[in-house]
Design an enzyme around this catalytic site. Structure first.
Site: not given
Ligand code: NAP
Length: 244
Positions: A87, A152, A155
């Site tokens: 994730n 993005y 990826a």
């Molecule tokens: P978020 O709230 O920004 O959380 C991201 C998480 O990833 C945090 O726990 C962060 O913790 C961790 N992280 C980032 N870089 C990292 C690394 N190099 N190693 C380990 N942990 C890392 O994002 P989210 O919206 O929940 O997104 C979660 C996933 O869903 C992502 O893959 C994102 O691309 C995908 N997604 C999100 C959305 C959306 O609308 N929110 C839509 C489509 C897909 P730290 O910063 O403490 O490392």
């Protein structure tokens, strides 16, 4: 419902947003959960908020040695790994013409290479167990593209190919690999969207609302459950119909 009793789950990027919701749901349903993020204090305080069945560790998924060590510790402490949710993700948006090499590299390293590192480090354990449920978190941006997000989109599209290829490699060992592709979900990642941008986004979503982390977590949990034993290599949008 304790459907994950006896199961060990690792959720990368589990300290907030979608990953945190997944971790809470797995823990609520009986799993032993490990969450990681780049920051140890953040990971541990998020785990503490979930409860005794969740532990937090620092691990940057872009660092293959750190990932190897995390998996080694899970093998030593938990003795197994049944569920892996890739994730951890970041965005570093910008128009391609002005995109810096580092913006491209960091996004690919986290969102795509991170899953390679964790799957490879978990492979021995899962293959030996003859059991594994891997759920990769993609994005509808990987399906339909988005201006300003070439890094993005590449990826997340790459993660689809990766998931299908690895699903074929490990299917004979009862390991499934699926991908959930969220649309607009309310988390820190989307928190800098203005009200106007949100209103415009909602207008395009057939189900007429922004998604919640719980909307995504429930589909992730389904894919990790026995009910999804016959599903592998699937790409499931959780986007209110946006990508159809
Ligand atoms: P978020 O709230 O920004 O959380 C991201 C998480 O990833 C945090 O726990 C962060 O913790 C961790 N992280 C980032 N870089 C990292 C690394 N190099 N190693 C380990 N942990 C890392 O994002 P989210 O919206 O929940 O997104 C979660 C996933 O869903 C992502 O893959 C994102 O691309 C995908 N997604 C999100 C959305 C959306 O609308 N929110 C839509 C489509 C897909 P730290 O910063 O403490 O490392």
């Amino acid at each position: 419902m304790n459907q994950f009793e006896g199961k060990v789950a690792l959720i990368t990027g589990g300290s907030r947003g979608i990953g945190f919701s997944c971790a809470r749901l797995f823990a609520d349903q009986g799993a032993q959960v490990v969450i990681c993020s780049r920051d140890e204090v953040t990971a541990q305080s998020a785990a503490a908020a979930i409860g005794d069945s969740c532990t937090g560790a620092a691990c940057d998924v872009t660092d293959p040695d750190a990932v190897k060590l995390l998996l080694k510790n899970i093998a030593a402490e938990q003795g197994a790994l049944h569920i892996l949710v890739n994730n951890a993700g970041i965005t570093e948006d910008g128009l391609l013409a002005r995109m810096k090499n580092e913006q491209w590299e960091r996004v690919i390293a986290t969102n795509l290479k991170g899953a390679f590192h964790t799957c490879r480090a978990a492979a021995k354990l899962m293959l030996r167990q003859r059991y594994g449920r891997i759920i990769n978190i993609g994005s509808i941006v990987g399906l339909r593209g988005q201006g300003g997000q070439c890094n993005y989109a590449a990826a997340k599209a790459g993660l689809i190919g990766f998931s299908k290829a690895y699903a074929r490699e490990v299917s004979s060992r009862n390991i499934t690999v699926n991908l959930v592709a969220p649309g607009f979900i309310e988390t820190d990642m989307t928190s800098d969207m203005s009200d106007e941008m949100c209103t415009a986004a909602v207008r395009q979503i057939p189900l007429a609302r922004i998604g919640t982390p719980e909307d995504v977590a429930s589909v992730v949990a389904f894919l990790a459950s026995d009910a999804a034993d016959y599903i592998t290599g699937a790409v499931i949008p959780v986007d209110g119909g946006l990508a159809m």
